[in-house]
Design a protein around this motif. Structure first.
Motif, PDB file in Angstrom:
ATOM      1  N   GLY A  93       0.795  -1.213   0.000  1.00 64.42           N
ATOM      2  CA  GLY A  93       0.000   0.000   0.000  1.00 64.42           C
ATOM      3  C   GLY A  93       0.832   1.270   0.000  1.00 64.42           C
ATOM      4  O   GLY A  93       2.028   1.261   0.310  1.00 64.42           O
ATOM      5  N   PRO A  94       0.196   2.390  -0.348  1.00 62.72           N
ATOM      6  CA  PRO A  94       0.938   3.646  -0.506  1.00 62.72           C
ATOM      7  C   PRO A  94       1.572   4.160   0.776  1.00 62.72           C
ATOM      8  O   PRO A  94       2.644   4.773   0.728  1.00 62.72           O
ATOM      9  N   SER A  95       0.948   3.935   1.927  1.00 69.31           N
ATOM     10  CA  SER A  95       1.524   4.432   3.180  1.00 69.31           C
ATOM     11  C   SER A  95       2.854   3.756   3.478  1.00 69.31           C
ATOM     12  O   SER A  95       3.849   4.414   3.809  1.00 69.31           O
ATOM     13  N   ALA A  96       2.885   2.436   3.348  1.00 69.07           N
ATOM     14  CA  ALA A  96       4.129   1.709   3.598  1.00 69.07           C
ATOM     15  C   ALA A  96       5.196   2.107   2.592  1.00 69.07           C
ATOM     16  O   ALA A  96       6.378   2.252   2.939  1.00 69.07           O
ATOM     17  N   ALA A  97       4.794   2.293   1.330  1.00 69.46           N
ATOM     18  CA  ALA A  97       5.756   2.686   0.301  1.00 69.46           C
ATOM     19  C   ALA A  97       6.355   4.050   0.621  1.00 69.46           C
ATOM     20  O   ALA A  97       7.573   4.259   0.524  1.00 69.46           O
ATOM     21  N   ARG A  98       5.533   4.980   1.016  1.00 66.87           N
ATOM     22  CA  ARG A  98       6.027   6.325   1.323  1.00 66.87           C
ATOM     23  C   ARG A  98       6.911   6.316   2.566  1.00 66.87           C
ATOM     24  O   ARG A  98       7.937   6.997   2.604  1.00 66.87           O
ATOM     25  N   ASN A  99       6.520   5.571   3.573  1.00 74.26           N
ATOM     26  CA  ASN A  99       7.353   5.497   4.775  1.00 74.26           C
ATOM     27  C   ASN A  99       8.733   4.923   4.463  1.00 74.26           C
ATOM     28  O   ASN A  99       9.755   5.390   4.970  1.00 74.26           O
ATOM     29  N   ALA A 100       8.768   3.898   3.623  1.00 73.68           N
ATOM     30  CA  ALA A 100      10.054   3.298   3.252  1.00 73.68           C
ATOM     31  C   ALA A 100      10.926   4.302   2.510  1.00 73.68           C
ATOM     32  O   ALA A 100      12.144   4.380   2.726  1.00 73.68           O
ATOM     33  N   ALA A 101      10.322   5.073   1.621  1.00 75.06           N
ATOM     34  CA  ALA A 101      11.078   6.066   0.866  1.00 75.06           C
ATOM     35  C   ALA A 101      11.582   7.186   1.774  1.00 75.06           C
ATOM     36  O   ALA A 101      12.721   7.646   1.626  1.00 75.06           O
TER      37      ALA A 101
END
Length: 353
Positions: A87-95
């Motif tokens: 999901g987008p939240s996990a992707a953004r947090n990783a970035a």
């Protein structure tokens, strides 16, 4: 802001020095091979951009390879790939965790920046979050992002307080969508770290709204200018709600969690309750329709009549849906109601000045 889960390391090293105004552009992407080259190019074009980090969220197409091919040779592009869709939240947090820049800017994989966006946003630095107007372009009217220019709008800066932001996220039927949660601000990393803020990985709907609301509740200076620097493509099915029914419930529950912030004044909590009820009513209607489709009308009726809080939004929602269907049958098609291009916020043109 530790991001959990398995991901591959950053594919391309970032060698460009980060300046005091350096921006990391974060692009969460899933099956976006067709549009992501334009998004990346629009970010790399901006001189204030020190990093572009693409997170391929377990795409089943060649998003990762296409993203890597969009590298301009400046050493600013990196790609992370998740093995499992998170999901987008996990992707953004990783970035965010992988980046170094003092400022963070979110860019959706099918959107793009207009030239000079960051120059206008950094004209002043009296903010923790800074957002500008969004050009909403219907998908069949989309053109080459490199050739898109916005009309000259007056900046008309304002700072959003908590109530203004929350109320600005309550949509209305048959009114063109323009919720403030759609804004794509530049975000101060120092503010996120100081308050321990990150994207809620339980949310796949309204994750931007929740982060912005929590930040403003923590005292963020959220500045908005009316000049336009962000282009967003509006898909034909984007207004029909492709999210899952449970995503609505999670978003309403996120409002309940925000209500637990002790420092919020009562007027702020009242605004939150209105938003929570608005989202919860959408959930109840969608759940009613799901039950009807899966178990039949009798089960759906039992769910509707289980409580007044269920019944009223379901009756109103079904009636409105029937009326909308009547409009479509009489020739007022939903597609005709979406203009080829519009702006998220009304603005004053400076063309004649």
């Amino acid at each position: 802001m530790q991001a959990k889960g398995k991901s591959m390391p950053v594919t391309t090293p970032i060698t460009t020095p980060v300046t005091t105004l350096g921006v990391c552009v974060i692009i969460a992407a899933r099956n976006a091979a067709r549009t992501i080259p334009g998004a990346i190019a629009s970010a790399l074009r901006e001189t204030e951009v020190a990093e572009v980090i693409v997170v391929d969220d377990a795409s089943t197409d060649d998003t990762r390879d296409v993203a890597l091919a969009a590298d301009d040779g400046s050493g600013r592009l990196a790609v992370i790939r998740f093995d499992v869709n998170r999901g987008p939240s996990a992707a953004r947090n990783a970035a965010i965790q992988a980046s170094k820049s003092p400022f963070i800017s979110i860019l959706d994989a099918d959107d793009f920046f207009l030239e000079g966006r960051f120059r206008r946003l950094f004209a002043s630095t009296d903010w923790d979050f800074a957002a500008d107007n969004i050009m909403l372009i219907r998908d069949d009217a989309a053109t080459d992002p490199a050739k898109v220019a916005a009309p000259p709008f007056a900046a008309e800066p304002e700072f959003l307080d908590f109530e203004r932001f929350i109320e600005g996220n309550i949509s209305r039927r048959r009114v063109r969508r323009g919720e403030l949660g759609f804004l794509k601000p530049v975000i101060s990393r120092a503010f996120l770290e100081r308050h321990g803020l990150s994207y809620d990985e339980n949310l796949r709907l309204g994750e931007d709204y929740e982060l912005y609301a929590r930040a403003v509740a923590c005292g963020a200076r959220f500045k908005v200018i009316k000049s336009c620097g962000y282009g967003a493509i509006v898909r034909a099915d984007s207004l029909s709600g492709r999210h899952r029914t449970q995503d609505l419930k999670r978003l309403a529950d996120a409002d309940l969690a925000l209500l637990q912030i002790d420092s919020l004044p009562e007027r702020s909590k009242a605004a939150l309750r209105r938003h929570e009820r608005h989202v919860r009513d959408k959930y109840r209607l969608r759940n009613f329709l799901d039950v009807k489709a899966e178990r039949g009308l009798a089960s759906a009726a039992a769910y509707a009549f289980a409580s007044q809080s269920n019944l009223i939004p379901i009756v109103c929602g079904v009636a409105t849906d029937k009326l909308d269907a009547l409009f479509r049958r009489t020739g007022i098609a939903a597609r005709q109601q979406i203009p080829p291009m519009r702006f998220l916020m009304a603005a004053t043109s400076t063309a004649s000045e």
